[in-house]
Design a protein around this motif. Structure first.
Motif, PDB file in Angstrom:
ATOM      1  N   UNK A 186      15.593  -7.438 -32.398  1.00  0.00           N
ATOM      2  CA  UNK A 186      16.007  -6.480 -33.422  1.00  0.00           C
ATOM      3  C   UNK A 186      17.373  -5.897 -33.078  1.00  0.00           C
ATOM      4  N   UNK A 187      17.976  -5.233 -34.057  1.00  0.00           N
ATOM      5  CA  UNK A 187      19.211  -4.502 -33.814  1.00  0.00           C
ATOM      6  C   UNK A 187      20.458  -5.345 -33.910  1.00  0.00           C
ATOM      7  N   UNK A 188      21.564  -4.757 -33.432  1.00  0.00           N
ATOM      8  CA  UNK A 188      22.869  -5.413 -33.556  1.00  0.00           C
ATOM      9  C   UNK A 188      22.991  -6.657 -32.693  1.00  0.00           C
ATOM     10  N   UNK A 189      22.225  -6.740 -31.619  1.00  0.00           N
ATOM     11  CA  UNK A 189      22.285  -7.890 -30.719  1.00  0.00           C
ATOM     12  C   UNK A 189      21.132  -8.863 -30.943  1.00  0.00           C
TER      13      UNK A 189
ATOM     14  N   UNK B 115      25.801  -3.417 -24.861  1.00  0.00           N
ATOM     15  CA  UNK B 115      26.936  -3.076 -24.003  1.00  0.00           C
ATOM     16  C   UNK B 115      27.450  -1.670 -24.335  1.00  0.00           C
ATOM     17  N   UNK B 116      27.618  -0.848 -23.309  1.00  0.00           N
ATOM     18  CA  UNK B 116      28.109   0.511 -23.438  1.00  0.00           C
ATOM     19  C   UNK B 116      29.504   0.603 -22.848  1.00  0.00           C
TER      20      UNK B 116
ATOM     21  N   UNK C 279      29.317  -1.769 -19.506  1.00  0.00           N
ATOM     22  CA  UNK C 279      28.093  -2.074 -18.780  1.00  0.00           C
ATOM     23  C   UNK C 279      26.906  -2.106 -19.740  1.00  0.00           C
ATOM     24  N   UNK C 280      25.823  -2.730 -19.287  1.00  0.00           N
ATOM     25  CA  UNK C 280      24.626  -2.866 -20.107  1.00  0.00           C
ATOM     26  C   UNK C 280      23.843  -1.559 -20.129  1.00  0.00           C
ATOM     27  N   UNK C 281      23.295  -1.232 -21.278  1.00  0.00           N
ATOM     28  CA  UNK C 281      22.440  -0.064 -21.426  1.00  0.00           C
ATOM     29  C   UNK C 281      20.994  -0.494 -21.566  1.00  0.00           C
TER      30      UNK C 281
END
Length: 103
Positions: free
Chosen positions: A13-16, A40-41, A59-61
């Motif tokens: 789900x979501x943007x990724x 990614x943040x 970095x990854x959230x």
């Protein structure tokens, strides 16, 4: 939690959505996982003794574990996971689609 550190997962789900990545860490208390290349943040870091050069760092959230599925290399898609106790008493995770033992 059905996902462990080191598993390959796909974001559903979501943007990724559709991105496949390796789990870098699991946070069972909040039911979240950190997936390589997903969510990614952008962080702004100031230079310090530990970080010699400051700047913008990507970095990854964390992502909720319910939004990812285990990625089976045999089926080439996200699959559900079943749990089974073997005859010797060992508890293992099994791919629900092809029956492959994951642990």
């Amino acid at each position: 939690m059905h996902i462990k550190k080191g598993d390959t997962v796909v974001k559903i789900t979501g943007k990724d959505a559709g991105k496949v990545g390796k789990v870098l860490g699991a946070i069972p208390k909040s039911n979240k996982v950190i997936v390589e290349g997903v969510n990614m943040l952008t962080k702004h870091k100031k230079a310090s003794q530990k970080v010699q050069q400051g700047g913008i760092i990507h970095q990854e959230g964390p992502v909720d574990a319910s939004n990812v599925m285990y990625y089976c290399n045999k089926d080439k898609q996200g699959v559900r996971i079943k749990h089974k106790v073997l005859e010797n008493g060992q508890k293992v995770r099994i791919c629900a689609k092809c029956g492959e033992v994951l642990d």
